[in-house]
Design a protein around this motif. Structure first.
Motif, PDB file in Angstrom:
ATOM      1  N   ALA A  71       0.844  -1.001  -0.079  1.00  0.00           N
ATOM      2  CA  ALA A  71      -0.051  -0.239  -0.075  1.00  0.00           C
ATOM      3  C   ALA A  71       0.941   1.328  -0.006  1.00  0.00           C
ATOM      4  CB  ALA A  71      -0.906   0.008   1.198  1.00  0.00           C
ATOM      5  N   ALA A  72       1.961   1.442   0.783  1.00  0.00           N
ATOM      6  CA  ALA A  72       2.817   2.442   0.753  1.00  0.00           C
ATOM      7  C   ALA A  72       3.504   2.747  -0.578  1.00  0.00           C
ATOM      8  CB  ALA A  72       3.920   2.285   1.908  1.00  0.00           C
ATOM      9  N   LEU A  73       3.917   1.682  -1.169  1.00  0.00           N
ATOM     10  CA  LEU A  73       4.591   1.572  -2.398  1.00  0.00           C
ATOM     11  C   LEU A  73       3.539   2.279  -3.600  1.00  0.00           C
ATOM     12  CD1 LEU A  73       7.180   0.778  -4.002  1.00  0.00           C
ATOM     13  CD2 LEU A  73       6.220  -1.411  -4.585  1.00  0.00           C
ATOM     14  N   ILE A  74       2.378   1.783  -3.547  1.00  0.00           N
ATOM     15  CA  ILE A  74       1.379   2.334  -4.566  1.00  0.00           C
ATOM     16  C   ILE A  74       1.248   3.647  -4.312  1.00  0.00           C
ATOM     17  CG2 ILE A  74      -1.080   1.948  -5.388  1.00  0.00           C
ATOM     18  CD1 ILE A  74      -0.773  -0.953  -4.915  1.00  0.00           C
ATOM     19  N   ALA A  75       0.925   4.148  -3.064  1.00  0.00           N
ATOM     20  CA  ALA A  75       0.971   5.421  -2.607  1.00  0.00           C
ATOM     21  C   ALA A  75       1.877   6.455  -2.884  1.00  0.00           C
ATOM     22  CB  ALA A  75       0.479   5.722  -1.149  1.00  0.00           C
ATOM     23  N   ALA A  76       3.206   6.055  -2.945  1.00  0.00           N
ATOM     24  CA  ALA A  76       4.393   6.633  -3.278  1.00  0.00           C
ATOM     25  C   ALA A  76       4.228   6.908  -4.753  1.00  0.00           C
ATOM     26  CB  ALA A  76       5.627   5.945  -2.605  1.00  0.00           C
ATOM     27  N   GLN A  77       3.999   5.732  -5.385  1.00  0.00           N
ATOM     28  CA  GLN A  77       4.076   5.787  -6.940  1.00  0.00           C
ATOM     29  C   GLN A  77       2.933   6.849  -7.524  1.00  0.00           C
ATOM     30  OE1 GLN A  77       6.132   4.567  -9.460  1.00  0.00           O
ATOM     31  NE2 GLN A  77       7.597   3.765  -7.626  1.00  0.00           N
ATOM     32  N   ALA A  78       1.715   6.881  -6.815  1.00  0.00           N
ATOM     33  CA  ALA A  78       0.866   7.515  -7.273  1.00  0.00           C
ATOM     34  C   ALA A  78       1.377   9.157  -7.074  1.00  0.00           C
ATOM     35  CB  ALA A  78      -0.573   7.231  -6.548  1.00  0.00           C
ATOM     36  N   PHE A  79       2.025   9.340  -5.817  1.00  0.00           N
ATOM     37  CA  PHE A  79       2.204  10.735  -5.474  1.00  0.00           C
ATOM     38  C   PHE A  79       3.457  11.131  -6.367  1.00  0.00           C
ATOM     39  CE2 PHE A  79       5.321  13.319  -3.015  1.00  0.00           C
ATOM     40  CZ  PHE A  79       4.492  14.308  -2.678  1.00  0.00           C
ATOM     41  N   MET A  80       4.289  10.270  -6.944  1.00  0.00           N
ATOM     42  CA  MET A  80       5.363  10.843  -7.621  1.00  0.00           C
ATOM     43  C   MET A  80       4.663  11.144  -9.082  1.00  0.00           C
ATOM     44  SD  MET A  80       8.083  10.580  -6.504  1.00  0.00           S
ATOM     45  CE  MET A  80       9.513  10.119  -7.687  1.00  0.00           C
ATOM     46  N   GLN A  89       2.060  12.867  -9.798  1.00  0.00           N
ATOM     47  CA  GLN A  89       1.682  14.259  -9.881  1.00  0.00           C
ATOM     48  C   GLN A  89       2.625  15.276 -10.608  1.00  0.00           C
ATOM     49  OE1 GLN A  89      -1.588  14.713  -8.814  1.00  0.00           O
ATOM     50  NE2 GLN A  89      -1.563  12.559  -8.218  1.00  0.00           N
ATOM     51  N   PRO A  90       2.229  15.935 -11.421  1.00  0.00           N
ATOM     52  CA  PRO A  90       3.149  16.920 -12.140  1.00  0.00           C
ATOM     53  C   PRO A  90       3.529  17.821 -11.490  1.00  0.00           C
ATOM     54  CG  PRO A  90       1.014  16.534 -13.481  1.00  0.00           C
ATOM     55  CD  PRO A  90       0.929  16.100 -12.185  1.00  0.00           C
ATOM     56  N   ALA A  91       3.019  18.479 -10.396  1.00  0.00           N
ATOM     57  CA  ALA A  91       3.308  19.343  -9.676  1.00  0.00           C
ATOM     58  C   ALA A  91       4.408  18.930  -8.449  1.00  0.00           C
ATOM     59  CB  ALA A  91       2.022  20.121  -8.489  1.00  0.00           C
ATOM     60  N   VAL A  92       4.743  17.837  -8.372  1.00  0.00           N
ATOM     61  CA  VAL A  92       5.529  17.167  -7.348  1.00  0.00           C
ATOM     62  C   VAL A  92       6.805  17.004  -8.022  1.00  0.00           C
ATOM     63  CG1 VAL A  92       5.919  15.360  -5.693  1.00  0.00           C
ATOM     64  CG2 VAL A  92       3.600  16.314  -5.716  1.00  0.00           C
ATOM     65  N   LYS A  93       6.826  16.524  -9.496  1.00  0.00           N
ATOM     66  CA  LYS A  93       7.808  16.099 -10.005  1.00  0.00           C
ATOM     67  C   LYS A  93       9.397  16.822  -9.991  1.00  0.00           C
ATOM     68  CE  LYS A  93       6.061  12.627 -13.512  1.00  0.00           C
ATOM     69  NZ  LYS A  93       5.967  12.464 -14.771  1.00  0.00           N
ATOM     70  N   PRO A  94       9.111  18.100 -10.156  1.00  0.00           N
ATOM     71  CA  PRO A  94      10.364  19.017 -10.145  1.00  0.00           C
ATOM     72  C   PRO A  94      11.138  19.022  -8.449  1.00  0.00           C
ATOM     73  CG  PRO A  94       8.626  20.242 -11.119  1.00  0.00           C
ATOM     74  CD  PRO A  94       8.030  18.997 -10.564  1.00  0.00           C
ATOM     75  N   TYR A  95      10.246  18.657  -7.791  1.00  0.00           N
ATOM     76  CA  TYR A  95      10.851  18.815  -6.304  1.00  0.00           C
ATOM     77  C   TYR A  95      11.403  17.491  -5.763  1.00  0.00           C
ATOM     78  CZ  TYR A  95       8.147  22.876  -6.005  1.00  0.00           C
ATOM     79  OH  TYR A  95       7.782  24.238  -6.317  1.00  0.00           O
ATOM     80  N   VAL A  96      11.118  16.363  -6.524  1.00  0.00           N
ATOM     81  CA  VAL A  96      11.666  14.928  -6.182  1.00  0.00           C
ATOM     82  C   VAL A  96      12.495  14.246  -7.219  1.00  0.00           C
ATOM     83  CG1 VAL A  96       9.564  14.502  -4.455  1.00  0.00           C
ATOM     84  CG2 VAL A  96       9.404  13.891  -7.022  1.00  0.00           C
ATOM     85  N   SER A  97      12.556  14.647  -8.490  1.00  0.00           N
ATOM     86  CA  SER A  97      13.513  14.123  -9.554  1.00  0.00           C
ATOM     87  C   SER A  97      14.576  14.797  -9.310  1.00  0.00           C
ATOM     88  CB  SER A  97      12.539  14.288 -10.713  1.00  0.00           C
ATOM     89  OG  SER A  97      13.650  13.835 -11.756  1.00  0.00           O
ATOM     90  N   LYS A  98      15.817  13.987  -9.057  1.00  0.00           N
ATOM     91  CA  LYS A  98      17.039  14.588  -9.164  1.00  0.00           C
ATOM     92  C   LYS A  98      17.517  14.622 -10.475  1.00  0.00           C
ATOM     93  CE  LYS A  98      18.176  12.269  -4.548  1.00  0.00           C
ATOM     94  NZ  LYS A  98      19.043  11.307  -3.902  1.00  0.00           N
ATOM     95  N   ALA A  99      17.134  13.976 -11.289  1.00  0.00           N
ATOM     96  CA  ALA A  99      17.622  14.199 -12.762  1.00  0.00           C
ATOM     97  C   ALA A  99      17.383  15.385 -13.197  1.00  0.00           C
ATOM     98  CB  ALA A  99      16.900  13.213 -13.517  1.00  0.00           C
ATOM     99  N   ILE A 100      16.192  15.843 -13.013  1.00  0.00           N
ATOM    100  CA  ILE A 100      16.002  17.374 -13.489  1.00  0.00           C
ATOM    101  C   ILE A 100      16.719  18.386 -12.934  1.00  0.00           C
ATOM    102  CG2 ILE A 100      13.936  19.422 -13.156  1.00  0.00           C
ATOM    103  CD1 ILE A 100      12.127  17.193 -13.540  1.00  0.00           C
TER     104      ILE A 100
END
Length: 57
Positions: free
Chosen positions: A17-26, A28-39
């Motif tokens: 459940a935690a893995l699915i929730a984390a994947q769903a959170f990732m 979200q377009p508004a969250v991607k710039p803050y969590v993606s190190k590649a950017i």
């Protein structure tokens, strides 16, 4: 032994459940710039989506 198996199943279900929730959170377009190190490493955080997709090609 039955108690340990029950506890293990609960942990597996919680982890899934935690893995699915984390994947769903990732996703979200508004969250991607803050969590993606590649950017941050590529230096494309101020470009449009199509521009930074070209960077990864």
């Amino acid at each position: 032994m039955k108690r340990a198996e029950r506890m293990l199943m609960k942990l597996i279900i919680f982890h899934l459940a935690a893995l699915i929730a984390a994947q769903a959170f990732m996703q979200q377009p508004a969250v991607k710039p803050y969590v993606s190190k590649a950017i941050r490493y590529e230096g494309v955080n101020r470009q449009t989506v199509s521009e930074w997709l070209e960077t990864f090609k």
